[in-house]
Motif scaffolding. Structure first.
Motif, mmCIF file in Angstrom:
data_model
loop_
_atom_site.group_PDB
_atom_site.id
_atom_site.type_symbol
_atom_site.label_atom_id
_atom_site.label_comp_id
_atom_site.label_asym_id
_atom_site.label_seq_id
_atom_site.Cartn_x
_atom_site.Cartn_y
_atom_site.Cartn_z
ATOM 1 N N SER A 1 37.089 49.439 32.648
ATOM 2 C CA SER A 1 36.872 48.661 33.867
ATOM 3 C C SER A 1 36.563 47.231 33.464
ATOM 4 C CB SER A 1 35.736 49.237 34.717
ATOM 5 O OG SER A 1 34.514 49.211 34.010
ATOM 6 N N ALA A 2 36.833 46.294 34.359
ATOM 7 C CA ALA A 2 36.643 44.878 34.055
ATOM 8 C C ALA A 2 35.167 44.584 33.800
ATOM 9 C CB ALA A 2 37.158 44.020 35.208
ATOM 10 N N ASP A 3 34.908 43.735 32.807
ATOM 11 C CA ASP A 3 33.536 43.426 32.434
ATOM 12 C C ASP A 3 33.208 41.942 32.580
ATOM 13 O OD1 ASP A 3 35.054 42.431 30.369
ATOM 14 O OD2 ASP A 3 34.092 43.613 28.783
ATOM 15 N N GLY A 4 34.011 41.222 33.364
ATOM 16 C CA GLY A 4 33.775 39.803 33.551
ATOM 17 C C GLY A 4 32.596 39.510 34.465
ATOM 18 N N ALA A 5 32.280 38.224 34.581
ATOM 19 C CA ALA A 5 31.160 37.787 35.407
ATOM 20 C C ALA A 5 31.493 37.953 36.883
ATOM 21 C CB ALA A 5 30.835 36.324 35.112
ATOM 22 N N GLU A 6 30.566 38.516 37.653
ATOM 23 C CA GLU A 6 30.794 38.736 39.072
ATOM 24 C C GLU A 6 30.913 37.407 39.817
ATOM 25 O OE1 GLU A 6 28.167 41.422 40.965
ATOM 26 O OE2 GLU A 6 28.466 43.026 39.496
ATOM 27 N N GLN A 7 31.828 37.372 40.783
ATOM 28 C CA GLN A 7 32.091 36.178 41.577
ATOM 29 C C GLN A 7 31.671 36.420 43.028
ATOM 30 O OE1 GLN A 7 33.732 33.360 39.737
ATOM 31 N NE2 GLN A 7 32.812 34.821 38.285
ATOM 32 N N ASP A 8 31.428 35.341 43.749
ATOM 33 C CA ASP A 8 31.051 35.457 45.156
ATOM 34 C C ASP A 8 32.227 35.991 45.972
ATOM 35 O OD1 ASP A 8 28.532 34.446 44.651
ATOM 36 O OD2 ASP A 8 29.151 32.364 45.020
ATOM 37 N N PRO A 9 31.958 36.860 46.944
ATOM 38 C CA PRO A 9 33.046 37.372 47.793
ATOM 39 C C PRO A 9 33.631 36.270 48.650
ATOM 40 C CG PRO A 9 30.908 38.085 48.623
ATOM 41 C CD PRO A 9 30.650 37.437 47.300
ATOM 42 N N VAL A 10 34.884 36.473 49.055
ATOM 43 C CA VAL A 10 35.597 35.500 49.881
ATOM 44 C C VAL A 10 35.605 36.004 51.320
ATOM 45 C CG1 VAL A 10 37.808 34.352 50.309
ATOM 46 C CG2 VAL A 10 37.023 34.730 47.956
#
Length: 322
Positions: free
Chosen positions: A179-188
């Motif tokens: 599963s992706a392990d990148g930094a969480e971003q704000d929802p659009v």
């Protein structure tokens, strides 16, 4: 001429010969070599023999190479574990990072090595243990601990009448997260909402409103890996739902393993969502019919607006054709 082994060697004939329960005929007089304990998850568990034991493997990582003696008989599929790693066994369905070099067994010519398609300077590539697509690598790497280096000899008959035999030397280095392990971003605002379970599998909720008429893309997580380029092979997890009723129509999560495909081999909206993204990212994309299956007359999804959540786990460049 260089070839792409994922396309040219992982064919039905290879799967039939390598993964139908046959086993290599080990030479009882051969020098003993480390072997992994077979498990019920092994599809072939090829054994060492005179040919695979005679392949001289040198180097590791991007410098992994082999010298092929001219005495190789290529009578059967043989695999020698040259060095045994200390990690868990690699089995069907796993996604690992590693290195490999492929040789024409008749000439000793290098057909391809992982540095040809690596997305960075390491020379490493993602390798998915999918017997339906990449049976060559499943046969070479299955049921050996991560960190192992293997040498495998395969007769030309595996690839069709008149084909040359092949030697592969390969090394695995680590398991790749599924599963992706990148930094969480704000929802659009206005986009479908996504909830992840403990394993990272998404549940997608579609808004109760008319679907958009243009492709909409939002990053849910931002990875810091290599950038996906046009024509790359991407290794992903994904779930797709219909905007019309929110039902799932396709999901790698449901099949229990990641999958891989070229960015140019999917519908336009999916391609837009992948190219330019970074490995480790999770992408939410809404695809109207015009950018999906709208032109595919009679397709069950022809009139559907599609919503995907895609975890980008790895990428491999296209090999140069010479």
């Amino acid at each position: 001429m260089r070839i792409r082994p994922f396309a040219a060697l992982s064919v039905v004939a290879v799967s039939t010969l390598l993964l139908a329960g046959c086993s290599g005929s080990a030479d009882p007089n051969a020098t003993p070599t480390p072997t992994s304990t077979a498990s019920s998850e092994c599809l072939l568990d090829a054994q060492p023999g005179a040919d695979s034991d005679a392949i001289e493997v040198t180097g590791s990582g991007a410098d992994l190479a082999a010298t092929l003696p001219d005495t190789l008989a290529f009578e059967d599929v043989e695999r020698t574990i040259v060095t045994e790693g200390s990690g868990d066994d690699v089995v069907s369905g796993d996604l690992v990072s590693g290195f490999y070099t492929l040789y024409d067994g008749s000439t000793g010519e290098v057909l391809q090595d992982s540095s040809d398609t690596s997305a960075d300077d390491s020379g490493a590539v993602p390798i998915i243990m999918d017997p339906q697509q990449y049976s060559l690598f499943v046969a070479a790497l299955e049921c050996a601990p991560v960190g192992s280096t293997v040498a495998m000899s395969i007769p030309g008959s595996a690839f069709g009448e008149g084909a040359s035999p092949v030697v592969i030397v390969a090394e695995t280095t680590d398991f790749i997260p599924t599963s992706a392990d990148g930094a969480e971003q704000d929802p659009v605002d206005g986009m479908p909402t996504v909830e992840l379970d403990d394993d990272g599998a998404p549940t997608i909720t579609v808004p109760a409103e008319e679907p958009p008429t243009e492709v909409q893309i939002a990053e849910l997580k931002k990875g810091d890996g290599p950038v996906v380029e046009s024509g790359d092979t991407v290794f992903v997890q994904y779930t797709g739902v219909k905007w019309s009723d929110g039902s799932v129509f396709d999901s790698s999560w449901d099949r229990g393993q990641p999958t891989a495909f070229q960015t140019t081999g999917v519908v336009a909206g999916f391609q837009q969502a992948l190219e330019g993204q970074t490995v480790g990212s999770q992408v939410l994309v809404v695809i109207p019919p015009e950018f999906g299956y709208g032109a595919s007359e009679g397709h069950e999804l022809q009139d559907e607006t599609l919503v995907f959540v895609v975890d980008i786990l790895g990428v491999q460049r296209a090999a140069a054709q010479q």
